[in-house]
Design an enzyme around this catalytic site. Structure first.
Site, PDB file in Angstrom:
ATOM      1  N   LYS A   1      37.800  29.328  34.794  1.00  0.00           N
ATOM      2  CA  LYS A   1      38.794  29.726  33.926  1.00  0.00           C
ATOM      3  C   LYS A   1      40.130  30.108  34.814  1.00  0.00           C
ATOM      4  CE  LYS A   1      36.360  33.216  32.430  1.00  0.00           C
ATOM      5  NZ  LYS A   1      35.034  32.757  33.329  1.00  0.00           N
TER       6      LYS A   1
ATOM      7  N   ARG B   1      25.071  38.415  35.783  1.00  0.00           N
ATOM      8  CA  ARG B   1      26.357  38.014  35.280  1.00  0.00           C
ATOM      9  C   ARG B   1      26.100  36.970  34.173  1.00  0.00           C
ATOM     10  NH1 ARG B   1      30.846  37.442  39.415  1.00  0.00           N
ATOM     11  NH2 ARG B   1      32.210  37.286  37.819  1.00  0.00           N
TER      12      ARG B   1
ATOM     13  N   ARG C   1      35.121  39.162  26.012  1.00  0.00           N
ATOM     14  CA  ARG C   1      33.812  38.967  26.508  1.00  0.00           C
ATOM     15  C   ARG C   1      32.674  39.501  25.530  1.00  0.00           C
ATOM     16  NH1 ARG C   1      35.451  38.481  32.360  1.00  0.00           N
ATOM     17  NH2 ARG C   1      34.033  37.822  33.345  1.00  0.00           N
TER      18      ARG C   1
ATOM     19  N   ARG D   1      33.784  37.790  46.707  1.00  0.00           N
ATOM     20  CA  ARG D   1      33.695  38.820  45.832  1.00  0.00           C
ATOM     21  C   ARG D   1      32.202  39.489  45.716  1.00  0.00           C
ATOM     22  NH1 ARG D   1      36.094  36.880  40.127  1.00  0.00           N
ATOM     23  NH2 ARG D   1      34.494  38.066  39.439  1.00  0.00           N
TER      24      ARG D   1
ATOM     25  N   ARG E   1      32.891  30.648  46.368  1.00  0.00           N
ATOM     26  CA  ARG E   1      34.301  31.198  45.832  1.00  0.00           C
ATOM     27  C   ARG E   1      34.854  32.129  46.915  1.00  0.00           C
ATOM     28  NH1 ARG E   1      35.245  33.301  39.936  1.00  0.00           N
ATOM     29  NH2 ARG E   1      33.540  34.729  40.302  1.00  0.00           N
TER      30      ARG E   1
END
Ligand code: ADP
Ligand code: AMP
Length: 209
Positions: A13, A166, A88, A155, A122
């Protein structure tokens, strides 16, 4: 256009939003980035959000709804915005419907087994918010942001144990938003498993840009 980007954590996203900002000429609003900035600055909001984020849980609705309302009331959102990471939950979507008219919810479809590789690879810049991937979108110099030169970070919530949690939260609380926007005739879905440029092309076509 007021656009929502839907998709699992790590679906792409933020990466797509960075492209659409230029293409659409409107800002993107990432609730995750706002919260990470608040944590970095040790604000009351950051202190409240940190425990939830580190554990891969959602920050309570009333906190993020208030934060989002303040952000989209700002001048730069007057001609449209791209929401990345909000709503969300169904209560967040209902609250959003009361304050803004949404034109489209674009869902990036990426299966869980692809997500795991996306999140473990990431790397993010905490200074300017830029996102990289060690294989799919590496920075020019390893671990250094191309845009601002700051050091890149993994992260805390991108470690495997937290990622699985998650994803479960996504399926349980966020995926029902596809039906919510589908019922309003606003849902568009694209394949998010292809490369970054291919995803940009799919999105451009789906949005008629
Ligand atoms: P989200 O904002 O949905 O959490 P990101 O945009 O941060 O996801 O993307 C997650 C990771 O996957 C990042 O490392 C990013 O560089 C990478 N990525 C994003 N889109 C693609 C894609 N289409 N193909 C391969 N890797 C991608
Ligand atoms: P993201 O950067 O979108 O992956 O978000 C990182 C984390 O911030 C999430 O795992 C949540 O803890 C929190 N967060 C971001 N957006 C929201 C939201 N709309 N509702 C609840 N929590 C959020």
């Amino acid at each position: 256009m007021n656009l929502i980007l839907l998709g699992a954590p790590g679906a792409g996203k933020g990466t797509l939003a960075a492209y659409l900002i230029e293409k659409m000429g409107v800002p993107s609003v990432s609730t995750g980035n706002i919260l990470r900035e608040a944590i970095k600055n040790n604000t009351p909001l950051g202190r409240e959000a940190k425990q939830f984020m580190d554990a891969g849980q959602l920050v309570p609705d009333q906190v993020v709804i208030g934060m989002l309302k303040d952000r989209i009331a700002q001048d730069d959102c007057k001609n449209g915005f791209i929401l990345d990471g909000f709503p969300r939950t169904i209560p967040q979507a209902e609250a959003l419907d009361k304050i803004a008219s949404i034109d489209c919810a674009l869902s990036l479809e990426v299966p869980d087994e692809v997500i795991e590789g996306r999140m473990t690879g990431r790397r993010v810049c905490l200074k300017c918010g830029a996102t990289y991937h060690v294989k799919a979108n590496p920075p020019k110099t390893p671990d250094v942001c191309d845009h601002c030169g700051d050091r890149l970070h993994v992260r805390k919530d991108d470690h495997m144990g937290v990622v699985r949690h998650r994803l479960a939260t996504f399926h349980e609380q966020t995926e029902p938003l596809k039906d919510y926007y589908g019922a309003q005739g606003k849902l568009k879905s694209i394949d998010g498993t292809q490369g970054i440029q291919q995803t940009e092309q799919f999105a451009t076509a789906a949005l008629g840009l």
